[in-house]
Design a protein around this motif. Sequence first.
Motif, PDB file in Angstrom:
ATOM      1  N   TRP A  34       0.831  -1.206   0.000  1.00 35.28           N
ATOM      2  CA  TRP A  34       0.000   0.000   0.000  1.00 35.28           C
ATOM      3  C   TRP A  34       0.868   1.259   0.000  1.00 35.28           C
ATOM      4  CZ3 TRP A  34      -0.795   4.003   3.541  1.00 35.28           C
ATOM      5  CH2 TRP A  34      -1.891   4.822   3.289  1.00 35.28           C
ATOM      6  N   ASN A  37       2.550   1.699  -3.359  1.00 35.36           N
ATOM      7  CA  ASN A  37       1.567   2.181  -4.332  1.00 35.36           C
ATOM      8  C   ASN A  37       1.309   3.674  -4.158  1.00 35.36           C
ATOM      9  OD1 ASN A  37       1.298  -0.318  -5.497  1.00 35.36           O
ATOM     10  ND2 ASN A  37      -0.790  -0.680  -4.802  1.00 35.36           N
ATOM     11  N   LYS A  38       1.163   4.135  -2.928  1.00 30.35           N
ATOM     12  CA  LYS A  38       0.929   5.563  -2.674  1.00 30.35           C
ATOM     13  C   LYS A  38       2.113   6.397  -3.149  1.00 30.35           C
ATOM     14  CE  LYS A  38      -3.141   5.668  -0.993  1.00 30.35           C
ATOM     15  NZ  LYS A  38      -4.213   6.229  -1.802  1.00 30.35           N
ATOM     16  N   GLY A  41       2.171   6.383  -6.967  1.00 28.57           N
ATOM     17  CA  GLY A  41       0.948   6.813  -7.636  1.00 28.57           C
ATOM     18  C   GLY A  41       0.160   5.694  -8.294  1.00 28.57           C
ATOM     19  N   GLU A  43      -2.867   3.212  -8.465  1.00 28.08           N
ATOM     20  CA  GLU A  43      -4.228   3.130  -7.946  1.00 28.08           C
ATOM     21  C   GLU A  43      -4.720   1.696  -8.023  1.00 28.08           C
ATOM     22  OE1 GLU A  43      -6.204   5.459  -6.520  1.00 28.08           O
ATOM     23  OE2 GLU A  43      -4.514   6.858  -6.631  1.00 28.08           O
ATOM     24  N   GLU A  44      -4.656   0.992  -6.921  1.00 29.33           N
ATOM     25  CA  GLU A  44      -5.137  -0.383  -6.837  1.00 29.33           C
ATOM     26  C   GLU A  44      -5.966  -0.542  -5.573  1.00 29.33           C
ATOM     27  OE1 GLU A  44      -1.873  -3.392  -8.705  1.00 29.33           O
ATOM     28  OE2 GLU A  44      -1.469  -2.671  -6.691  1.00 29.33           O
ATOM     29  N   VAL A  45      -6.895  -1.453  -5.632  1.00 25.87           N
ATOM     30  CA  VAL A  45      -7.596  -1.878  -4.429  1.00 25.87           C
ATOM     31  C   VAL A  45      -6.810  -3.065  -3.905  1.00 25.87           C
ATOM     32  CG1 VAL A  45      -9.759  -2.740  -3.478  1.00 25.87           C
ATOM     33  CG2 VAL A  45      -9.796  -1.144  -5.404  1.00 25.87           C
ATOM     34  N   GLN A  56      -4.515  -7.857  -5.272  1.00 25.53           N
ATOM     35  CA  GLN A  56      -4.497  -6.476  -5.759  1.00 25.53           C
ATOM     36  C   GLN A  56      -5.312  -6.392  -7.038  1.00 25.53           C
ATOM     37  OE1 GLN A  56       0.027  -6.908  -4.918  1.00 25.53           O
ATOM     38  NE2 GLN A  56      -0.286  -4.900  -5.831  1.00 25.53           N
ATOM     39  N   ASP A  58      -6.427  -3.655 -10.094  1.00 28.04           N
ATOM     40  CA  ASP A  58      -6.364  -2.387 -10.811  1.00 28.04           C
ATOM     41  C   ASP A  58      -7.545  -2.409 -11.764  1.00 28.04           C
ATOM     42  OD1 ASP A  58      -5.939  -0.258 -12.503  1.00 28.04           O
ATOM     43  OD2 ASP A  58      -3.769  -0.536 -12.584  1.00 28.04           O
ATOM     44  N   SER A  60      -8.951  -0.068 -13.538  1.00 25.49           N
ATOM     45  CA  SER A  60      -8.817   0.673 -14.794  1.00 25.49           C
ATOM     46  C   SER A  60      -8.087  -0.144 -15.853  1.00 25.49           C
ATOM     47  CB  SER A  60      -8.097   2.003 -14.563  1.00 25.49           C
ATOM     48  OG  SER A  60      -6.757   1.778 -14.174  1.00 25.49           O
TER      49      SER A  60
END
Length: 102
Positions: A34, A37-38, A41, A43-45, A56, A58, A60
């Motif tokens: 996490w 990822n931050k 940049g 963007e994953e759940v 994980q 993504d 999009s």
Amino acid sequence: MSHISSLYLFSKETDAVETVRGFKFQELKTLETWVLNKVNGVEEVIYCDYEEDIFQRDLSEFKATFRQFKLYSSKKFSFSSLEVKKAIAHFFMLFIKGDYPL
């Protein structure tokens, strides 16, 4: 007849300490993912202990990543061990499940 001090109710050989240690390791790896990822940049759940140890998504990119962790502090690693066989079988079942497009 044995003395009452020899009575072991619900006693069996368990690896509860190793299990908890493994789950804590899994939590730390999820937190590390996490944070990375931050910082980058991305963007994953991120799910911890759902479908796999770390899952994980993504949305999009329609990308799903499954990661399995094993923490062996007292055992030698072996592909023939029950834990590794179960991990491979579980990954295979996720792969053929078809819920996550490739």
